[in-house]
Design a protein around this motif. Structure first.
Motif, PDB file in Angstrom:
ATOM      1  N   PHE A  10       0.842  -1.202   0.000  1.00 44.65           N
ATOM      2  CA  PHE A  10       0.000   0.000   0.000  1.00 44.65           C
ATOM      3  C   PHE A  10       0.868   1.240   0.000  1.00 44.65           C
ATOM      4  CE2 PHE A  10       1.024  -0.897   4.346  1.00 44.65           C
ATOM      5  CZ  PHE A  10       1.117   0.328   4.987  1.00 44.65           C
ATOM      6  N   THR A  11       0.239   2.390  -0.250  1.00 41.89           N
ATOM      7  CA  THR A  11       0.956   3.661  -0.271  1.00 41.89           C
ATOM      8  C   THR A  11       0.528   4.532   0.911  1.00 41.89           C
ATOM      9  OG1 THR A  11      -0.719   4.586  -1.759  1.00 41.89           O
ATOM     10  CG2 THR A  11       1.283   3.721  -2.766  1.00 41.89           C
ATOM     11  N   HIS A  12       1.475   5.337   1.402  1.00 44.63           N
ATOM     12  CA  HIS A  12       1.207   6.274   2.485  1.00 44.63           C
ATOM     13  C   HIS A  12      -0.031   7.119   2.222  1.00 44.63           C
ATOM     14  CE1 HIS A  12       5.040   7.205   5.063  1.00 44.63           C
ATOM     15  NE2 HIS A  12       4.128   6.559   5.750  1.00 44.63           N
ATOM     16  N   SER A  13      -0.029   7.776   1.076  1.00 44.18           N
ATOM     17  CA  SER A  13      -1.031   8.797   0.809  1.00 44.18           C
ATOM     18  C   SER A  13      -2.436   8.233   0.660  1.00 44.18           C
ATOM     19  CB  SER A  13      -0.661   9.578  -0.462  1.00 44.18           C
ATOM     20  OG  SER A  13      -0.560   8.713  -1.575  1.00 44.18           O
ATOM     21  N   ALA A  14      -2.555   6.913   0.466  1.00 49.87           N
ATOM     22  CA  ALA A  14      -3.869   6.299   0.266  1.00 49.87           C
ATOM     23  C   ALA A  14      -4.520   5.863   1.565  1.00 49.87           C
ATOM     24  CB  ALA A  14      -3.739   5.098  -0.675  1.00 49.87           C
ATOM     25  N   VAL A  15      -3.849   6.075   2.707  1.00 51.19           N
ATOM     26  CA  VAL A  15      -4.374   5.576   3.994  1.00 51.19           C
ATOM     27  C   VAL A  15      -4.451   6.751   4.983  1.00 51.19           C
ATOM     28  CG1 VAL A  15      -4.161   3.774   5.751  1.00 51.19           C
ATOM     29  CG2 VAL A  15      -3.218   3.398   3.473  1.00 51.19           C
ATOM     30  N   PRO A  16      -5.517   7.567   4.900  1.00 53.06           N
ATOM     31  CA  PRO A  16      -5.607   8.764   5.750  1.00 53.06           C
ATOM     32  C   PRO A  16      -5.550   8.471   7.242  1.00 53.06           C
ATOM     33  CG  PRO A  16      -7.229   8.843   3.977  1.00 53.06           C
ATOM     34  CD  PRO A  16      -6.633   7.472   3.950  1.00 53.06           C
ATOM     35  N   ALA A  17      -6.197   7.405   7.700  1.00 46.47           N
ATOM     36  CA  ALA A  17      -6.246   7.120   9.136  1.00 46.47           C
ATOM     37  C   ALA A  17      -4.866   6.816   9.694  1.00 46.47           C
ATOM     38  CB  ALA A  17      -7.199   5.961   9.412  1.00 46.47           C
ATOM     39  N   LEU A  18      -4.017   6.181   8.897  1.00 49.32           N
ATOM     40  CA  LEU A  18      -2.638   5.934   9.345  1.00 49.32           C
ATOM     41  C   LEU A  18      -1.950   7.257   9.655  1.00 49.32           C
ATOM     42  CD1 LEU A  18       0.001   3.770   7.414  1.00 49.32           C
ATOM     43  CD2 LEU A  18       0.559   5.940   8.440  1.00 49.32           C
ATOM     44  N   ASN A  19      -2.067   8.195   8.728  1.00 44.67           N
ATOM     45  CA  ASN A  19      -1.373   9.469   8.903  1.00 44.67           C
ATOM     46  C   ASN A  19      -1.973  10.309  10.019  1.00 44.67           C
ATOM     47  OD1 ASN A  19       0.542   9.264   6.544  1.00 44.67           O
ATOM     48  ND2 ASN A  19      -1.380   9.010   5.474  1.00 44.67           N
ATOM     49  N   GLN A  20      -3.250  10.122  10.304  1.00 45.25           N
ATOM     50  CA  GLN A  20      -3.867  10.884  11.391  1.00 45.25           C
ATOM     51  C   GLN A  20      -3.347  10.441  12.756  1.00 45.25           C
ATOM     52  OE1 GLN A  20      -8.043  11.476  10.870  1.00 45.25           O
ATOM     53  NE2 GLN A  20      -8.331  12.411  12.878  1.00 45.25           N
ATOM     54  N   LEU A  21      -2.851   9.216  12.844  1.00 46.09           N
ATOM     55  CA  LEU A  21      -2.255   8.755  14.101  1.00 46.09           C
ATOM     56  C   LEU A  21      -1.023   9.573  14.477  1.00 46.09           C
ATOM     57  CD1 LEU A  21      -2.455   4.884  13.621  1.00 46.09           C
ATOM     58  CD2 LEU A  21      -3.751   6.242  15.267  1.00 46.09           C
ATOM     59  N   LEU A  22      -0.441  10.247  13.495  1.00 43.26           N
ATOM     60  CA  LEU A  22       0.741  11.057  13.776  1.00 43.26           C
ATOM     61  C   LEU A  22       0.463  12.111  14.845  1.00 43.26           C
ATOM     62  CD1 LEU A  22       3.675  11.744  12.936  1.00 43.26           C
ATOM     63  CD2 LEU A  22       2.717  13.289  11.224  1.00 43.26           C
ATOM     64  N   LEU A  23      -0.747  12.660  14.887  1.00 45.92           N
ATOM     65  CA  LEU A  23      -1.047  13.747  15.821  1.00 45.92           C
ATOM     66  C   LEU A  23      -0.989  13.301  17.284  1.00 45.92           C
ATOM     67  CD1 LEU A  23      -3.890  15.546  13.847  1.00 45.92           C
ATOM     68  CD2 LEU A  23      -1.490  16.183  14.026  1.00 45.92           C
ATOM     69  N   PRO A  24      -1.745  12.289  17.695  1.00 48.60           N
ATOM     70  CA  PRO A  24      -1.601  11.867  19.096  1.00 48.60           C
ATOM     71  C   PRO A  24      -0.215  11.302  19.407  1.00 48.60           C
ATOM     72  CG  PRO A  24      -3.042  10.358  17.901  1.00 48.60           C
ATOM     73  CD  PRO A  24      -2.831  11.547  17.019  1.00 48.60           C
ATOM     74  N   PHE A  25       0.417  10.668  18.427  1.00 49.44           N
ATOM     75  CA  PHE A  25       1.743  10.107  18.674  1.00 49.44           C
ATOM     76  C   PHE A  25       2.775  11.206  18.919  1.00 49.44           C
ATOM     77  CE2 PHE A  25       1.167   5.758  16.325  1.00 49.44           C
ATOM     78  CZ  PHE A  25       0.214   5.406  17.268  1.00 49.44           C
ATOM     79  N   LEU A  26       2.636  12.338  18.231  1.00 57.58           N
ATOM     80  CA  LEU A  26       3.569  13.442  18.453  1.00 57.58           C
ATOM     81  C   LEU A  26       3.502  13.969  19.882  1.00 57.58           C
ATOM     82  CD1 LEU A  26       3.257  15.482  15.136  1.00 57.58           C
ATOM     83  CD2 LEU A  26       5.342  14.436  16.035  1.00 57.58           C
ATOM     84  N   SER A  27       2.335  13.831  20.506  1.00 57.08           N
ATOM     85  CA  SER A  27       2.195  14.309  21.886  1.00 57.08           C
ATOM     86  C   SER A  27       2.923  13.430  22.889  1.00 57.08           C
ATOM     87  CB  SER A  27       0.711  14.392  22.269  1.00 57.08           C
ATOM     88  OG  SER A  27       0.168  13.087  22.477  1.00 57.08           O
TER      89      SER A  27
END
Length: 383
Positions: free
Chosen positions: A131-148
């Motif tokens: 799969f590709t990064h850009s095709a999986v929005p929910a994966l990338n949204q996890l970045l926000l809580p993980f950054l905290s």
């Protein structure tokens, strides 16, 4: 700790019903390279016995067609794990292409070339999820809580971030992008969205994986203390050493020293003719003292099914010219089935590749959506 003694990971009700158990101990500290190698030996024996206990996340930045270094360093190992029955998730990290460049080039064409290489090498989209990064929005949204869950100081200590910061200061002009600065946390999202518990890496990548383990541990402590949600993934140390290019530096497309998997037989012959060696006529396997000779021996040994030392003994005093001839023949013959399969896939047109990627993207999205739903529930963000 043997996987067979670990309990099944407890997931909220919406999680994937067959998530693998975590083979790591929560709260464990950073492992040294020696300890990681020891752990890898244990993991390898467990993988053979119970491959279904493991879910691997790995992948590449689509910056060009894959080369010999990719095959020996990562791709062949991914095929091996897939064929053993391990569940493999393979990310084509298109977002990571723009971490350090203004022009991403023709990404659709590059992604197709990478997919051709994957499939030709034996990765099966029916058994592995590509799969590709850009095709999986929910994966990338996890970045926000993980950054905290990490500090700026922890990111600044990451070797890749430190190296890029130093390089940016030296060259002036464009500084390090925010995307590159947060790359270790984005990598954590890549691994944890699918509850990956095993990541094939080189020793130099252990600090990256430690960030992922830190994110998983802190998320569990903060939001899921009673029933830890994310596994702390283990490192599976890559079985091969770094492959050098024709100029003696690490093989890289950007350095112009790589042999692409799609290269012709004639291009392969020309490539090894210009490969660097040394002035000693007797061929010996001494990686520290004779890195270029050792590199040729490692490549030749891979394709002939022997060891570098045995190949060195075979060539003996015949010299570097004979070694190059042996290695060239081994690579040409060894890559012949892969290149034939690649040509067959390419001639079939882009539809097969698009369909394979669409299936992988759909599966990755289904898992990422469930994981993000679970994370929202655990964080009390369901409104």
């Amino acid at each position: 700790m043997p996987v067979s003694t670990m309990p099944e990971a407890t997931m909220p009700t919406s999680a994937t019903p067959h998530e693998p158990s975590s083979p790591t101990t929560p709260g464990s500290t950073t492992r040294s390279a020696a300890a990681a190698r020891e752990r890898t030996a244990v993991l390898e024996s467990q993988i053979v016995q119970r491959p279904g206990d493991y879910r691997v996340l790995t992948g590449d930045r689509p910056t060009g067609a894959l080369h010999l270094g990719h095959l020996l360093g990562t791709v062949a190992n991914r095929v091996r794990l897939q064929d053993l029955g391990v569940e493999v998730f393979l990310i084509v990290a298109d977002y990571q292409v723009i971490t350090d460049r203004d022009d991403a080039g023709d990404l659709p064409a590059t992604v197709r070339e990478v997919l051709l290489d994957y499939l030709a090498a034996g990765l099966d989209p029916e058994r592995s999820t590509v799969f590709t990064h850009s095709a999986v929005p929910a994966l990338n949204q996890l970045l926000l809580p993980f950054l905290s869950l990490v500090t700026v100081a922890e990111l600044e200590r990451n070797p890749t971030v430190k190296a890029e910061a130093a390089a940016a200061a030296e060259r002036g002009g464009r500084g390090m992008s925010g995307l590159l600065f947060t790359y270790p946390v984005h990598q954590a999202a890549d691994i944890l969205f699918c509850h990956g518990n095993l990541v094939p890496v080189g020793v130099d990548q252990l600090p990256h994986l430690e960030i992922t383990r830190t994110v998983a541990r802190r998320f569990n402590q903060r939001y899921a203390a009673a029933q830890p949600y994310f596994p702390e993934p283990d490192a599976l140390i890559a079985p091969s050493t770094t492959i050098l290019g024709a100029d003696g530096r690490r093989m890289s497309k950007s350095r112009g020293n790589a042999l692409e998997l799609r290269a012709s037989d004639d291009e392969t012959v020309a490539y090894f003719k210009r490969a660097r060696t040394d002035s000693d006529r007797a061929i010996t396997y001494e990686p520290e003292r004779r890195p270029e000779i050792a590199n040729l021996l490692q490549i030749g040994a891979y394709f002939t099914g022997t060891t570098p030392q045995a190949l060195a003994d075979e060539v003996g005093s015949a010299g570097a010219g004979r070694l190059k001839a042996v290695v060239t023949e081994a690579v040409v013959e060894g890559l012949r089935p892969l290149r034939a399969r690649r040509a067959e896939l390419a001639s079939a047109g882009p539809r097969h590749l698009a369909e394979a990627l669409a299936r992988g993207n759909a599966r990755a999205n289904a898992i990422a959506d469930r994981t993000l739903d679970d994370v929202r529930d655990l964080m009390g963000m369901r409104y």
